[in-house]
Design a protein around this motif. Structure first.
Motif, PDB file in Angstrom:
ATOM      1  N   PRO A 104       0.681  -1.338   0.193  1.00 38.94           N
ATOM      2  CA  PRO A 104      -0.096  -0.039   0.193  1.00 38.94           C
ATOM      3  C   PRO A 104       0.873   1.144   0.096  1.00 38.94           C
ATOM      4  O   PRO A 104       2.018   1.327   0.779  1.00 38.94           O
ATOM      5  N   GLY A 105       0.828   2.504  -1.020  1.00 36.14           N
ATOM      6  CA  GLY A 105       1.551   3.654  -0.613  1.00 36.14           C
ATOM      7  C   GLY A 105       2.082   3.081  -1.731  1.00 36.14           C
ATOM      8  O   GLY A 105       3.238   4.253  -2.313  1.00 36.14           O
ATOM      9  N   VAL A 106       3.117   1.868  -2.769  1.00 40.32           N
ATOM     10  CA  VAL A 106       3.516   1.865  -3.494  1.00 40.32           C
ATOM     11  C   VAL A 106       3.004   1.176  -4.735  1.00 40.32           C
ATOM     12  O   VAL A 106       3.006   2.040  -5.433  1.00 40.32           O
ATOM     13  N   SER A 107       2.545   0.715  -4.989  1.00 44.01           N
ATOM     14  CA  SER A 107       1.897  -0.454  -5.627  1.00 44.01           C
ATOM     15  C   SER A 107       0.356   0.060  -5.913  1.00 44.01           C
ATOM     16  O   SER A 107      -0.764   0.333  -7.596  1.00 44.01           O
ATOM     17  N   PHE A 108      -0.557   0.269  -4.890  1.00 51.98           N
ATOM     18  CA  PHE A 108      -1.673   0.420  -4.895  1.00 51.98           C
ATOM     19  C   PHE A 108      -1.903   1.736  -3.926  1.00 51.98           C
ATOM     20  O   PHE A 108      -1.585   1.465  -2.755  1.00 51.98           O
ATOM     21  N   LYS A 109      -3.273   2.157  -3.016  1.00 50.79           N
ATOM     22  CA  LYS A 109      -4.073   3.100  -2.313  1.00 50.79           C
ATOM     23  C   LYS A 109      -4.742   2.674  -2.202  1.00 50.79           C
ATOM     24  O   LYS A 109      -6.081   1.598  -2.715  1.00 50.79           O
ATOM     25  N   LEU A 110      -5.080   2.251  -0.485  1.00 51.00           N
ATOM     26  CA  LEU A 110      -6.375   1.598  -0.400  1.00 51.00           C
ATOM     27  C   LEU A 110      -7.212   2.787  -0.465  1.00 51.00           C
ATOM     28  O   LEU A 110      -7.115   3.581   0.284  1.00 51.00           O
ATOM     29  N   VAL A 111      -8.450   3.269  -0.745  1.00 48.39           N
ATOM     30  CA  VAL A 111      -9.113   4.366  -0.580  1.00 48.39           C
ATOM     31  C   VAL A 111     -10.857   3.748  -0.289  1.00 48.39           C
ATOM     32  O   VAL A 111     -11.273   3.172  -0.782  1.00 48.39           O
ATOM     33  N   ASP A 112     -11.399   4.054   0.867  1.00 51.46           N
ATOM     34  CA  ASP A 112     -12.226   3.562   1.485  1.00 51.46           C
ATOM     35  C   ASP A 112     -13.069   1.791   1.558  1.00 51.46           C
ATOM     36  O   ASP A 112     -13.883   1.503   0.753  1.00 51.46           O
ATOM     37  N   GLN A 116      -6.539   1.379  -5.385  1.00 48.56           N
ATOM     38  CA  GLN A 116      -6.500   2.166  -6.540  1.00 48.56           C
ATOM     39  C   GLN A 116      -5.540   1.568  -7.313  1.00 48.56           C
ATOM     40  O   GLN A 116      -3.988   1.553  -6.225  1.00 48.56           O
ATOM     41  N   PRO A 117      -4.865   0.726  -8.056  1.00 47.38           N
ATOM     42  CA  PRO A 117      -3.212   0.138  -8.085  1.00 47.38           C
ATOM     43  C   PRO A 117      -3.237   1.945  -8.475  1.00 47.38           C
ATOM     44  O   PRO A 117      -3.520   3.544  -8.882  1.00 47.38           O
ATOM     45  N   SER A 118      -1.476   2.307  -8.131  1.00 48.53           N
ATOM     46  CA  SER A 118      -1.161   3.789  -8.377  1.00 48.53           C
ATOM     47  C   SER A 118       0.728   3.713  -8.753  1.00 48.53           C
ATOM     48  O   SER A 118       1.000   4.210  -8.422  1.00 48.53           O
TER      49      SER A 118
END
Length: 193
Positions: A104-112, A116-118
């Motif tokens: 989390p915070g590297v390849s994706f974000k957790l939103v609610d 969400q890929p990032s």
């Protein structure tokens, strides 16, 4: 481009080692900045520790054991995976890289609570791999490595990014001619990177 090459094979005289050398040489000759990450040579520990799992959703700091690998991943514009398929999956060391660095915070974000890929700095992914068995056998069980690259990594990188999967099947029955053709295919793909 800044290209991170993730290589996962323990034997320096293997066919995979030759493919890895071809990848690095051709990308370098094409003018790319290559960050050659030989996971075995670097002694990468694939085990996700208890502490890492407990702090999985926390921001990682400079003291984190994977901080340097995460930094390399975030600096890259492209990713080339060079690995054999073992037991219809990634080698444990490569799987461990994904477990420990794609956070989390590297390849994706957790939103609610939703992913969400990032990893949008990565615009291109190429996987170069070998299978002992045939393409038919791999297809019978769903060819998990191909799906992981073509679906999961594609969804994780910059939307619309390019993803290629180059596989040499039936290595157990391979001939010099087939291997030479595959090396040429890989070289041409790296030249056109």
């Amino acid at each position: 481009m800044n290209v991170l090459v993730l290589y996962a094979h323990p034997v320096e005289t293997s066919f995979n080692a030759g493919l890895h050398r071809t990848i690095v040489e051709r990308l370098t000759l094409a003018g790319h900045a290559v960050d050659d990450c030989d996971l075995y040579a670097e002694g990468f520990d694939p085990r996700l520790t208890r502490a890492e799992r407990l702090s999985y959703h926390d921001r990682r700091g400079a003291g984190d054991p994977t901080a340097a690998y995460i930094e390399r991943l975030l600096r890259a514009d492209a990713l080339v995976l060079s690995f054999p398929v073992w037991n219809f999956g990634y080698p444990a060391i490569l799987k461990g890289f994904f477990d420990r660095a794609f956070l989390p915070g590297v390849s994706f974000k957790l939103v609610d609570g939703k992913v969400q890929p990032s990893l949008h700095n990565i615009r291109k992914v190429v996987a170069v791999t070998t299978y002992g068995g045939s393409r038919f056998r791999a297809m019978l069980i769903g060819d998990p490595p191909r799906k992981l690259v073509n679906r999961v990594l594609r969804a994780t990188i910059k939307p619309g990014g390019s993803v290629s999967y180059l596989a040499q099947y039936s290595m157990n029955l391979s001939t010099d001619e087939k291997r030479t053709r595959f090396v040429a295919k890989v070289a041409a793909r790296m030249d056109a990177f």
